[in-house]
Write a protein that holds these residues in place. Structure first.
Motif, PDB file in Angstrom:
ATOM      1  N   THR A 128       0.829  -1.203   0.000  1.00  0.00           N
ATOM      2  CA  THR A 128       0.000   0.000   0.000  1.00  0.00           C
ATOM      3  C   THR A 128       0.865   1.256   0.000  1.00  0.00           C
ATOM      4  N   LEU A 129       1.907   1.274   0.822  1.00  0.00           N
ATOM      5  CA  LEU A 129       2.797   2.439   0.866  1.00  0.00           C
ATOM      6  C   LEU A 129       3.536   2.628  -0.460  1.00  0.00           C
ATOM      7  N   VAL A 130       4.013   1.526  -1.042  1.00  0.00           N
ATOM      8  CA  VAL A 130       4.697   1.614  -2.335  1.00  0.00           C
ATOM      9  C   VAL A 130       3.726   2.071  -3.417  1.00  0.00           C
ATOM     10  N   ALA A 131       2.500   1.549  -3.391  1.00  0.00           N
ATOM     11  CA  ALA A 131       1.511   1.936  -4.398  1.00  0.00           C
ATOM     12  C   ALA A 131       1.204   3.430  -4.315  1.00  0.00           C
ATOM     13  N   ILE A 132       1.022   3.944  -3.115  1.00  0.00           N
ATOM     14  CA  ILE A 132       0.697   5.367  -2.960  1.00  0.00           C
ATOM     15  C   ILE A 132       1.873   6.241  -3.398  1.00  0.00           C
ATOM     16  N   ALA A 133       3.069   5.908  -2.926  1.00  0.00           N
ATOM     17  CA  ALA A 133       4.235   6.734  -3.242  1.00  0.00           C
ATOM     18  C   ALA A 133       4.572   6.691  -4.729  1.00  0.00           C
ATOM     19  N   CYS A 134       4.637   5.502  -5.290  1.00  0.00           N
ATOM     20  CA  CYS A 134       5.002   5.385  -6.709  1.00  0.00           C
ATOM     21  C   CYS A 134       3.916   5.944  -7.611  1.00  0.00           C
ATOM     22  N   ALA A 135       2.665   5.714  -7.257  1.00  0.00           N
ATOM     23  CA  ALA A 135       1.575   6.257  -8.078  1.00  0.00           C
ATOM     24  C   ALA A 135       1.599   7.776  -8.063  1.00  0.00           C
ATOM     25  N   PHE A 136       1.899   8.359  -6.907  1.00  0.00           N
ATOM     26  CA  PHE A 136       1.985   9.819  -6.835  1.00  0.00           C
ATOM     27  C   PHE A 136       3.108  10.349  -7.726  1.00  0.00           C
ATOM     28  N   LEU A 137       4.281   9.741  -7.613  1.00  0.00           N
ATOM     29  CA  LEU A 137       5.414  10.212  -8.415  1.00  0.00           C
ATOM     30  C   LEU A 137       5.185  10.015  -9.906  1.00  0.00           C
ATOM     31  N   LEU A 138       4.687   8.845 -10.303  1.00  0.00           N
ATOM     32  CA  LEU A 138       4.450   8.602 -11.723  1.00  0.00           C
ATOM     33  C   LEU A 138       3.360   9.519 -12.267  1.00  0.00           C
ATOM     34  N   THR A 139       2.345   9.795 -11.467  1.00  0.00           N
ATOM     35  CA  THR A 139       1.286  10.712 -11.897  1.00  0.00           C
ATOM     36  C   THR A 139       1.840  12.114 -12.072  1.00  0.00           C
ATOM     37  N   ARG A 140       2.666  12.529 -11.147  1.00  0.00           N
ATOM     38  CA  ARG A 140       3.267  13.870 -11.244  1.00  0.00           C
ATOM     39  C   ARG A 140       4.136  13.994 -12.494  1.00  0.00           C
ATOM     40  N   TRP A 141       4.977  12.987 -12.698  1.00  0.00           N
ATOM     41  CA  TRP A 141       5.863  13.038 -13.859  1.00  0.00           C
ATOM     42  C   TRP A 141       5.095  12.927 -15.174  1.00  0.00           C
ATOM     43  N   SER A 142       4.044  12.138 -15.212  1.00  0.00           N
ATOM     44  CA  SER A 142       3.280  12.018 -16.458  1.00  0.00           C
ATOM     45  C   SER A 142       2.544  13.312 -16.762  1.00  0.00           C
ATOM     46  N   SER A 143       2.039  13.981 -15.728  1.00  0.00           N
ATOM     47  CA  SER A 143       1.367  15.259 -15.950  1.00  0.00           C
ATOM     48  C   SER A 143       2.346  16.322 -16.446  1.00  0.00           C
ATOM     49  N   LEU A 144       3.574  16.289 -15.936  1.00  0.00           N
ATOM     50  CA  LEU A 144       4.581  17.241 -16.410  1.00  0.00           C
ATOM     51  C   LEU A 144       5.110  16.868 -17.793  1.00  0.00           C
ATOM     52  N   ALA A 145       5.130  15.577 -18.107  1.00  0.00           N
ATOM     53  CA  ALA A 145       5.644  15.138 -19.405  1.00  0.00           C
ATOM     54  C   ALA A 145       4.757  15.615 -20.549  1.00  0.00           C
ATOM     55  N   VAL A 146       3.487  15.794 -20.281  1.00  0.00           N
ATOM     56  CA  VAL A 146       2.570  16.261 -21.325  1.00  0.00           C
ATOM     57  C   VAL A 146       2.921  17.686 -21.749  1.00  0.00           C
ATOM     58  N   LEU A 147       3.539  18.447 -20.862  1.00  0.00           N
ATOM     59  CA  LEU A 147       3.916  19.819 -21.214  1.00  0.00           C
ATOM     60  C   LEU A 147       4.982  19.866 -22.299  1.00  0.00           C
ATOM     61  N   ALA A 148       5.678  18.755 -22.537  1.00  0.00           N
ATOM     62  CA  ALA A 148       6.698  18.715 -23.581  1.00  0.00           C
ATOM     63  C   ALA A 148       6.070  18.643 -24.970  1.00  0.00           C
ATOM     64  N   LEU A 149       4.793  18.309 -25.043  1.00  0.00           N
ATOM     65  CA  LEU A 149       4.125  18.211 -26.339  1.00  0.00           C
ATOM     66  C   LEU A 149       3.783  19.603 -26.860  1.00  0.00           C
ATOM     67  N   PRO A 150       3.812  19.775 -28.171  1.00  0.00           N
ATOM     68  CA  PRO A 150       3.556  21.107 -28.748  1.00  0.00           C
ATOM     69  C   PRO A 150       2.066  21.422 -28.851  1.00  0.00           C
ATOM     70  N   TRP A 151       1.385  21.470 -27.735  1.00  0.00           N
ATOM     71  CA  TRP A 151      -0.040  21.765 -27.695  1.00  0.00           C
ATOM     72  C   TRP A 151      -0.259  23.101 -27.006  1.00  0.00           C
ATOM     73  N   GLN A 152      -1.488  23.576 -27.111  1.00  0.00           N
ATOM     74  CA  GLN A 152      -1.852  24.780 -26.381  1.00  0.00           C
ATOM     75  C   GLN A 152      -1.904  24.436 -24.891  1.00  0.00           C
ATOM     76  N   PRO A 153      -1.699  25.422 -24.026  1.00  0.00           N
ATOM     77  CA  PRO A 153      -1.667  25.139 -22.581  1.00  0.00           C
ATOM     78  C   PRO A 153      -2.952  24.493 -22.048  1.00  0.00           C
ATOM     79  N   GLU A 154      -4.111  24.902 -22.569  1.00  0.00           N
ATOM     80  CA  GLU A 154      -5.370  24.327 -22.090  1.00  0.00           C
ATOM     81  C   GLU A 154      -5.455  22.846 -22.415  1.00  0.00           C
ATOM     82  N   GLN A 155      -5.028  22.486 -23.621  1.00  0.00           N
ATOM     83  CA  GLN A 155      -5.050  21.080 -24.018  1.00  0.00           C
ATOM     84  C   GLN A 155      -4.038  20.262 -23.214  1.00  0.00           C
TER      85      GLN A 155
END
Length: 91
Positions: A15-42
């Motif tokens: 449970t602790l590993v799931a919460i910690a890793c899921a949080f980090l992977l979610t954070r990084w995936s949300s930031l990784a989308v900013l590398a795409l050449p889209w408008q900020p809203e998208q």
């Protein structure tokens, strides 16, 4: 007569590993989308949708994996990939 309560650390650790890793992977995936050449809203909407999917998939993976070690080793490549692209989007 008293019943003995046994403590099993494996579900707690998973449970602790799931919460910690899921949080980090979610954070990084949300930031990784900013590398795409889209408008900020998208990018914001895509990051949120991807974040929900990544969080759910990470939690499921940690509990489906045969052992805690294989769960952690399975998350490492995804974490490295997303961390690299999240740093590219932040630049």
């Amino acid at each position: 007569m008293t019943a003995k309560v046994r403590f099993y650390p494996a579900p707690l650790l998973r449970t602790l590993v799931a919460i910690a890793c899921a949080f980090l992977l979610t954070r990084w995936s949300s930031l990784a989308v900013l590398a795409l050449p889209w408008q900020p809203e998208q990018s914001v909407v895509a990051g949120m949708l991807l974040g929900f999917s990544v969080f759910a998939a990470t939690v499921i993976w940690v509990f489906v994996a045969g052992s805690l070690r294989s769960a952690c080793l399975g998350i490492l490549p995804a974490g490295a990939f997303l961390m690299y692209f999240s740093q590219q989007g932040a630049l």
